[in-house]
Design a protein around this motif. Structure first.
Motif, short mmCIF file in Angstrom:
data_model
loop_
_atom_site.label_atom_id
_atom_site.label_comp_id
_atom_site.label_asym_id
_atom_site.label_seq_id
_atom_site.Cartn_x
_atom_site.Cartn_y
_atom_site.Cartn_z
N ASP A 130 41.81 39.06 34.19
CA ASP A 130 42.81 38.27 33.99
C ASP A 130 44.13 39.06 34.72
N LYS A 131 44.94 38.18 35.47
CA LYS A 131 46.00 38.92 36.17
C LYS A 131 47.50 37.95 35.95
N ALA A 132 48.31 38.58 35.52
CA ALA A 132 49.75 38.06 35.33
C ALA A 132 50.57 38.25 36.57
N ARG A 133 51.24 37.35 37.10
CA ARG A 133 52.15 37.50 38.27
C ARG A 133 53.44 37.31 37.76
N CYS A 134 54.38 38.61 37.68
CA CYS A 134 55.92 38.64 37.18
C CYS A 134 56.59 37.58 37.88
N ILE A 135 56.34 37.25 39.21
CA ILE A 135 57.36 36.33 39.76
C ILE A 135 57.18 35.22 39.49
N MET A 136 56.08 34.65 38.65
CA MET A 136 55.79 33.59 38.04
C MET A 136 56.08 33.35 36.82
N GLN A 152 52.07 42.39 40.10
CA GLN A 152 50.95 41.70 39.77
C GLN A 152 50.19 42.43 38.65
N CYS A 153 50.10 42.34 37.61
CA CYS A 153 49.53 43.16 36.36
C CYS A 153 48.06 42.69 36.00
N LEU A 154 47.21 43.74 36.11
CA LEU A 154 45.69 43.59 35.76
C LEU A 154 45.47 43.97 34.55
N ASN A 155 44.94 43.14 33.68
CA ASN A 155 44.40 43.55 32.37
C ASN A 155 43.39 44.38 32.17
N ILE A 156 43.35 45.50 31.83
CA ILE A 156 42.30 46.53 31.74
C ILE A 156 42.06 46.83 30.26
N THR A 157 42.32 46.17 29.39
CA THR A 157 42.60 46.76 27.89
C THR A 157 41.17 46.48 27.42
#
Length: 451
Positions: A130-136, A152-157
């Motif tokens: 799962d990747k989250a794009r802060c620009i969006m 761009q943040c990659l979920n490593i939880t």
């Protein structure tokens, strides 16, 4: 002035050409052109690379490589893999993979094995995570541990458990101002509903791979992200057929191997290094992946007779890896994408590093190749040389033969020299018959006049 008389123009009748002659010439001309183009292209694609391979001095017996670094510099004079050899990637935009080069380890066979267990410790799949794009504006509800790069943040939880004590100031990623602020974040962050704090060093992130059963196990084989455990009677060196360990020692054997083959009652391990032994009381009923690696590296007693240390096998600490001697492929089938995904794993994402067979020349240890097969290269060179060359020569000879044996008559029709043409024969026969008829008619007229 009187009108000029209009001279009638006679329509020229071009007889139909012999299809066999025309077809032969057309096919030979097409074959000549295509074979010429093939020879020019194959010079760059096959002949020159094959010559370099024959003269490279690379040993056909593979050794082992482990990826240590996967870089993408702004400017580069070489690439590990380019997608088209005729237009190699120059400057930036290509990956450079560096590897640790070493000799092969020991092949082991563990006999009479029971109570086996196999555990795979999955890390982060960069393509599916799962990747989250802060620009969006996808970072406004982040919760957990994230590894962020350029917004761009990659979920490593779910894959890692991070222990840390120092964090930076709170950073809110929701709202218009927060979205702009989070567009350039970089590093490891702990977030709660869009409010993130940067995790500062020192910190420790371990993979969430727990409940590995070690009870009643006396061998532990590490292979990348996999762990194989079993209760075996002894270990045999496959090459020398010597026993290097026996269960009577009442300890636990740990090795790191490239490949594991499991049969009904024995385990075959290929390319094993760093053989160590542990006291049985150092392992509990259950353990985790991080603790096993720590025990193997820091707590185990090295036993080179079981498997030699990797330092004793090292040939070069950092060599350049290329897919072949050219560093490129011509198939246009995205081979480089698969190559980088398979061989570019350098452990930066806390997954196991890529480990694979490779080839090198003893005179040049700075460059290693992943693909090298002299037999296949020779076959390709032979086929690429014989077929187009034969077609080129045959088509040239046929065209020369046609030039010598075919002529164009007065009626613009092509004919073979020395061969009678059917239409000509028929025309001659008709002319003879007409002449005979004229003579007969003339003789009959004279008789009538005489009467």
């Amino acid at each position: 002035m009187g009108k000029k008389k209009k001279i009638p123009v006679e329509d020229l009748i071009i007889p139909p050409q012999d299809q066999r002659i025309c077809g032969t010439i057309c096919v030979c001309q097409m074959t000549l052109v295509l074979s010429s183009v093939a020879l020019v292209y194959l010079t760059v694609a096959i002949y020159m690379p094959s010559t370099r391979a024959f003269q490279s001095g690379i040993d056909e017996n593979p050794v082992m490589c482990t990826t240590t670094r996967n870089a993408r510099p702004d400017s580069a004079d070489w690439c590990s893999c380019g997608e088209w050899c005729l237009s190699k990637t120059s400057g930036g935009g290509c990956n450079q993979i560096y590897v640790n080069l070493r000799n092969n380890g020991t092949n082991l066979t563990f006999q009479n094995c029971t109570n086996s267990a196999n555990k795979t410790c999955y890390g982060i799949d960069q393509d599916r995570a799962d990747k989250a794009r802060c620009i969006m504006d996808e970072c406004k509800n982040l919760t957990g541990t994230f590894n962020c790069t350029e917004g761009q943040c990659l979920n490593i939880t779910d894959a890692f458990e991070c222990i840390f004590h120092n964090t930076g100031e709170s950073l809110k990623c929701s709202g218009r101002r927060g979205k702009i602020t989070c567009m350039d974040i970089k590093g490891l962050f702990s977030c709660n509903r869009g409010t993130c704090k940067k995790i500062r060093t020192p910190y420790n992130c371990d993979r969430r791979c727990v409940d590995i059963p070690t009870r009643n196990k006396n061998i532990v084989i590490l292979s990348g992200d996999k762990v194989y455990l079993s209760q075996c009677q002894n270990a045999i060196n496959t090459e020398t057929q010597e026993e290097v360990w026996n269960e009577s020692a009442d300890n636990v054997v740990m090795v790191s191997c490239f490949l594991i083959k499991n049969t009904s009652d024995q385990v075959e391990a290929v390319d094993c290094i760093n053989g160590t032994v542990l006291d049985k009381n150092m392992l509990q009923d259950l353990t985790n992946f991080t603790y096993l690696n720590y025990m193997h590296v820091a707590m185990g007693m090295s036993v080179p007779e079981i498997a030699p240390p990797d330092l004793d096998l090292t040939i070069s600490n950092e060599s350049k890896l290329m897919i072949n001697l050219e560093g490129c492929v011509n198939t246009l089938m995205d081979e480089c994408a698969f190559f980088l995904k398979e061989y570019g794993r350098d452990g930066a994402d806390h997954n196991a590093r890529a480990r694979f067979p490779c080839f090198y020349a003893p005179s040049n240890k700075n460059i290693v190749v992943a693909r090298f097969d002299l037999d296949l290269t020779y076959k390709q060179f032979l086929v690429a040389s014989v077929i187009p060359s034969t077609l080129f020569v045959v088509s040239c000879l046929v065209l020369l033969l046609c030039q010598k044996t075919i002529y164009v008559g007065d009626d613009a029709k092509m004919r073979f020299k020395g061969c009678a043409d059917t239409d000509t024969i028929l025309a001659s026969k008709n002319d003879i018959a007409n002449s005979q008829r004229d003579v007969t008619d003339a003789g009959g007229g004279d008789n009538i006049m005489a009467l």
